[in-house]
Enzyme design. Structure first.
Site, mmCIF file in Angstrom:
data_model
loop_
_atom_site.group_PDB
_atom_site.id
_atom_site.type_symbol
_atom_site.label_atom_id
_atom_site.label_comp_id
_atom_site.label_asym_id
_atom_site.label_seq_id
_atom_site.Cartn_x
_atom_site.Cartn_y
_atom_site.Cartn_z
ATOM 1 N N ALA A 13 0.860 -1.186 0.000
ATOM 2 C CA ALA A 13 0.000 0.000 0.000
ATOM 3 C C ALA A 13 0.891 1.229 0.000
ATOM 4 O O ALA A 13 1.915 1.255 0.688
ATOM 5 C CB ALA A 13 -0.920 0.014 1.219
ATOM 6 N N ALA A 70 2.998 8.092 3.317
ATOM 7 C CA ALA A 70 3.839 6.941 3.659
ATOM 8 C C ALA A 70 3.443 5.754 2.797
ATOM 9 O O ALA A 70 2.419 5.782 2.091
ATOM 10 C CB ALA A 70 3.685 6.597 5.138
ATOM 11 N N GLN A 71 4.261 4.704 2.851
ATOM 12 C CA GLN A 71 3.926 3.442 2.195
ATOM 13 C C GLN A 71 4.184 2.313 3.174
ATOM 14 O O GLN A 71 4.938 2.464 4.144
ATOM 15 C CB GLN A 71 4.729 3.257 0.915
ATOM 16 C CG GLN A 71 6.225 3.238 1.065
ATOM 17 C CD GLN A 71 6.919 3.291 -0.300
ATOM 18 O OE1 GLN A 71 6.630 4.140 -1.135
ATOM 19 N NE2 GLN A 71 7.842 2.355 -0.521
ATOM 20 N N ASP A 103 -9.944 9.908 9.953
ATOM 21 C CA ASP A 103 -9.631 9.757 8.525
ATOM 22 C C ASP A 103 -10.073 8.370 8.074
ATOM 23 O O ASP A 103 -9.327 7.632 7.435
ATOM 24 C CB ASP A 103 -8.125 9.954 8.308
ATOM 25 C CG ASP A 103 -7.762 10.080 6.828
ATOM 26 O OD1 ASP A 103 -8.633 10.477 6.033
ATOM 27 O OD2 ASP A 103 -6.606 9.777 6.463
#
Length: 694
Positions: A103, A108-109, A256
């Protein structure tokens, strides 16, 4: 800023060509432009992807990929971050580590890995330089917003610069992975006892400000829900319960929560991830949200509209006066009534909220900062919830939970026996002349029946009938008695004694049960009003509306000369409305947040259109012996109660009893027993006849 200008120059021709020649390519071109411009613009695309009221479906689907399908960072850049986090090399920590992220978001990842100790983990890695890049993005956006506000009165009224600053603060907070790790730990504690919610465990010894290591939870994406061994209605209820728990019960909300930040376990539990944005609600925020939501739930349209504008809204521009125009109130009230009417009493919150935002825009108003995040979470999750189960009714589910989870309906039979005993109830007995507990409740029931003149041939309805002591006493006098309760255990207890009892709330009685029963001669409601509203809801006027609705309902189910016996746990009027008693008000609302208290003037005022007050008995002296009896029984039964109700509930119960005793000793609590006689013609039965607070 120059880099962003170059991106615009490079992408503009393709975007313009799509506008002219091939509009189907526009969503993809817009997505590429937002990605190239930087993380701030990509995040704007994420937010837009949740707003079905703003963009067509073709745009929503493409922009939704910005949630977790952003282009990944280069392997060298990620390696540099990992070398700072693990100076001795990742091989000293991980037995395996996947270089390809599963993802990738704007900030960020995330990569899969397995620790040397065997645990599967998710490794979130901050994009290098993302904080500085966001600052640069927002510098340009703020400059553009400031210029637009100087040139346009309408943009100035919207406070475009304030909106950009709000988004900047939200995004920059997501670049702090230490803060996110703390949020994970806080939410794990809050949901530790909820079997339907999973919060992954953090490995703090492996985490830094740039790298966050959490346990890896195998999951099923939100839109693959058909793979789960759980029916869709149950899944929808779990999503709805999550919202209630976060916003109304826990006061700690994932701010979120789009479908990229949660998924399902194979067993159907909700897994929450990406916890950079978590909002801790203050008590005032929770009170305001509860009062507004409850007023919509109950169909008090004008109250809901006015409450929304008074507590969640401000003038968009600091240059504008903070007064809300009268036209905004009338438009908002019409809007709420229209959504209620067109939906048959089942309005979709997201559709209503979108229309409310349009009203705010027309009148140069804005949501207050903290509420914008909470309402966005509500709207986003509601959209997903209705995707799971299109026929789901959030408001009806809330009504169901209010009944099933009510304080006096959710305590186990065994726990009830330990605290109250067979002859006890959630109400005060008549402790006169040193009566024993058993005699005190017999005396109370005799007082009720004598006051109402119950005898052979009378028909009594007892609203909130408990275990049927009053029903049995009435039948022993030759009367017919019908109990109404929302507790299945209480209904079964009554039925086992051969008593007539229906499982319903008084609000729902007309839907299924009223047709089988005629008008009653007399009616009793023992401390029912204490469950109609919280202290805050009383202070803001919602209890008045509910009391008026109850008295109208009671009058509709009584004969023209019928009587109503009302036992009420009340507080002095000054405790609700006089700021000099705020310390007592706050203590009571803290320790008993779900318990409401009416006042004697309020009861008289709200009952007056339907009843004439014949007698008001002040029996406040019954409070202390009642509460001291409950506290003694609780303390004596601690070891048996603990496994039945849990430590947290037991602490809450004892604290509540101590506070009630403290207030009763200082005459801050009062007990009234009122005898009311019906007056005027009975209102037509049925929910449609009940006042709707126009």
């Amino acid at each position: 800023m120059a880099g962003q200008a170059l991106v615009l120059a490079r992408r503009s021709p393709a975007l313009g060509l799509a506008v002219v020649a091939d509009r189907k390519r526009l969503p993809g071109q817009l997505r590429r432009l937002l990605v190239d411009l930087g993380p701030a613009y990509a995040k704007i695309g994420q937010v837009l992807s949740t707003r079905a009221d703003t963009l067509p479906e073709s745009y929503l689907a493409v922009l939704a990929t910005l949630r977790d399908a952003m282009p990944p960072e280069s392997p060298d850049a990620i390696a540099a971050v990992l070398s700072r986090a693990f100076p001795d090399g990742t091989g000293m920590v991980f037995s395996t580590f996947e270089d390809e992220p599963f993802a990738a978001g704007t900030v960020a990842q995330v990569h899969r890995g397995r620790l040397k100790t065997g645990e599967k983990v998710a490794v979130k890695i901050l994009r290098p330089g993302v904080h500085a890049e966001l600052e640069a993005n927002f510098a340009l956006l703020l400059s553009a917003a400031a210029t637009a506000q100087r040139l346009s009165k309408s943009v100035r009224a919207m406070d475009m610069r304030g909106l950009v600053l709000e988004l900047r603060d939200l995004l920059l907070s997501q670049t702090d992975l230490d803060r996110e790790a703390r949020n994970y730990r806080r939410l794990r504690r809050h949901f530790a006892d909820d079997p339907t919610v999973v919060i992954p465990r953090v490995f703090p010894e492996l985490s830094t400000s740039e790298v966050l290591v959490t346990e890896f939870v195998d999951g099923i994406p939100p839109y693959d829900a058909d793979r789960l061994p759980v029916d869709r209605l149950t899944l929808a209820r779990r999503v709805d319960d999550l919202l209630d728990n976060m916003i109304f019960l826990k006061g700690l909300c994932h701010a979120d929560l789009h479908p990229g930040n949660f998924f399902w376990t194979p067993q159907g539990q909700i897994v929450l991830v990406d916890l950079g944005l978590v909002h801790q609600l203050t008590k005032d925020e929770r009170n305001h949200l509860l009062a507004f939501y409850a007023s919509v739930l109950d169909g008090f349209h004008t109250f809901a509209a006015e409450y929304f504008l008074r507590h969640f809204v401000r003038a968009a521009s600091s240059r504008e006066p903070d007064a809300i125009p009268a036209r905004a109130f009338s438009e908002t009230g019409q809007l709420v009534r229209r959504h209620w009417a067109e939906s048959g009493g089942q309005p979709a919150f997201s559709a209503m909220f979108s229309d409310l935002l349009r009203v705010l825009l027309r009148h140069h108003l804005r949501l207050k900062h903290d509420y914008s995040k909470l309402f966005l979470t509500l709207v986003t999750l509601e959209g997903y919830l209705y995707w799971i189960e299109p026929e789901f009714d959030m408001l009806e589910n809330a009504r169901r939970k209010r009944v099933e989870h009510a304080e006096y309906a959710s305590v186990s039979d065994a726990a009830h026996d330990l605290v109250f005993g067979e002859v006890g109830s959630y109400s005060a007995g008549r402790f006169c002349h040193g009566a024993s507990p058993e005699q005190a409740y017999r005396d109370r029931d005799a007082l009720v029946l004598d006051s109402l003149g119950v005898g052979p041939g009378s028909f009594l309805i007892d609203v909130g009938c408990g275990r049927g002591q009053l029903l049995r006493a009435a039948e022993s006098r030759g009367a017919r008695a019908l109990g109404i309760t929302i507790s299945r255990a209480e209904q079964q207890c009554c039925l086992s004694k051969g008593l007539e009892c229906v499982l319903t709330s008084w609000e729902d009685f007309d839907r299924r049960d009223a047709a089988a029963h005629g008008a009653a001669d007399v009616m009793t409601a023992i401390e029912l009003d204490n469950h109609l509203a919280t202290l805050h809801e009383n202070r803001v006027g919602l209890l008045d509306l509910r009391l008026s609705r109850f008295f109208a309902w009671a009058r509709a189910h009584l004969r023209d000369d019928g009587r109503l016996f009302l036992q009420s746990l009340a507080v002095p009027d000054a405790l609700v409305h006089d700021e000099r008693l705020n310390a007592d008000y706050e203590r009571l609302s803290d320790v008993a947040p779900w318990l409401g208290f009416s006042t004697l003037p309020q009861l008289v005022r709200c009952s007056d259109p339907f009843f004439r007050l014949e007698q008001a008995l002040d029996h406040s002296s019954d409070l202390l012996p009642t509460y001291e009896l409950w506290r003694t029984n609780t303390n004596r039964s601690l070891s048996e109660l603990r496994p039945l109700v849990g430590d947290e509930s037991l602490v809450y119960l004892r604290r509540q009893l101590d506070t009630l005793i403290w207030l009763a000793e200082r005459e801050r609590l009062q007990l009234y027993r009122l005898i009311l006689r019906a007056k005027g013609p009975a209102p037509r039965r049925g929910n449609a006849a009940v006042p709707q607070a126009t």
